[in-house]
Design an enzyme around this catalytic site. Structure first.
Site, PDB file in Angstrom:
ATOM      1  N   SER A 157      -9.379  -5.869  -1.064  1.00  0.00           N
ATOM      2  CA  SER A 157      -9.123  -7.026  -1.931  1.00  0.00           C
ATOM      3  C   SER A 157      -7.721  -7.529  -1.637  1.00  0.00           C
ATOM      4  CB  SER A 157      -9.226  -6.606  -3.403  1.00  0.00           C
ATOM      5  OG  SER A 157      -8.715  -7.602  -4.267  1.00  0.00           O
ATOM      6  N   TYR A 170      -6.897  -0.751 -10.293  1.00  0.00           N
ATOM      7  CA  TYR A 170      -7.713  -1.443  -9.288  1.00  0.00           C
ATOM      8  C   TYR A 170      -6.914  -1.621  -7.999  1.00  0.00           C
ATOM      9  CZ  TYR A 170     -10.693  -5.056  -7.213  1.00  0.00           C
ATOM     10  OH  TYR A 170     -11.492  -5.791  -6.368  1.00  0.00           O
TER      11      TYR A 170
END
Length: 270
Positions: A157, A170
């Site tokens: 990501s 995350y």
């Protein structure tokens, strides 16, 4: 077709980015195993439930692909479990006779400040995104070595390269994916197995249903929140799509001398 006769295993392939990748692989002639879970151990995820519906979605997609002439199966697997990962590889090879490509697209997210994170919050996200990458990658190595090569593509990501408030857990998991991918690529470089990663920007999947709520300003609708974040974070001013990610996947599959890399598909935000 680029992938005629090739076999791909896609985790998290029933929804979101994974579904877009599966559909692109099907158009290129691949046989596809779609691995996903309906139930997880914690509700600390973008669905806010232990029932995330992944396997149900995978079965539906596999049936649609079969109806259109693509050889496809759905495999129930929780990628945080070594036994499940081994079983999904076994099921793929038993059905198709080989395994050429792994795309690890399964992922979880929640949004909480570090001061408010519970151990369960941390474990749910990091176990799926980081540990799950390790487990699924490890599970395919022996088969790919036996065949004389393969392609592994993980999903990180933009949060695997830049920290974002409320997403420390995350970010930690997605930073880990990039480091793991680079290291594994170097371990397998003489085995004709390439290992790469993709770092998406903003894609309108279930993850961003969660984030648009969490990052909304007072009085702002979810759609207004989403569009504001797209404009603030993405220099091109538009979000990315599962199809954008699928193009990057196909690039890595068709690039035998590209390995250990993470490709940002993010509209220029990095």
């Amino acid at each position: 077709m680029l992938l005629k006769g090739k076999v791909a295993l896609v985790t998290g392939g029933g929804t979101g980015i994974g579904k877009g990748v599966v559909e692109a692989l099907a158009r290129e002639g691949a046989h596809i195993a779609i691995a996903a879970a309906d139930f997880v151990e914690s509700a600390a995820n973008q669905y806010g439930s232990k029932n995330i519906g992944g396997y149900t979605a995978a079965k539906k997609l596999a049936a649609e692909l079969q109806a259109n002439g693509t050889e496809a199966i759905a495999v129930e697997a929780n990628i945080t479990k070594v036994a499940d990962a081994g079983q999904m590889v076994k099921a793929t090879v038993e059905r198709f006779g080989r395994l050429d490509i792994l795309i690890n697209a399964a992922g979880l997210i929640t949004c909480k400040q570090v001061a408010d994170l519970t151990e369960a919050d941390w474990d749910a996200v990091v176990d799926t995104n980081a540990k799950g990458t390790f487990i699924t990658n490890q599970a395919v190595i022996a088969q790919m070595k036996q065949q004389g090569g393969g392609r592994i593509i993980n999903f990180s990501s933009i949060a695997g390269k830049t920290g974002y408030p409320g997403l420390a857990h995350y970010c930690a998991s997605k930073f880990a994916v990039i480091g793991f991918t680079n290291a594994l690529a170097k371990e397998l470089v003489r085995d004709n197995i390439t290992v790469n990663a993709i770092a998406p920007g903003i894609v309108a999947t279930e993850m961003w249903v969660n984030l648009r709520k969490a990052w909304a300003n007072p009085g702002e609708s979810e759609e207004e929140s989403y569009q504001r974040n797209v404009q603030a974070m993405i220099p091109q001013g538009v979000d990315q799509t599962p199809e954008d990610m699928a193009k990057a996947v196909l690039f890595f599959i068709d690039s035998p001398h590209v390995t250990g890399q993470t490709l940002n598909v993010d509209g220029g935000c990095s």
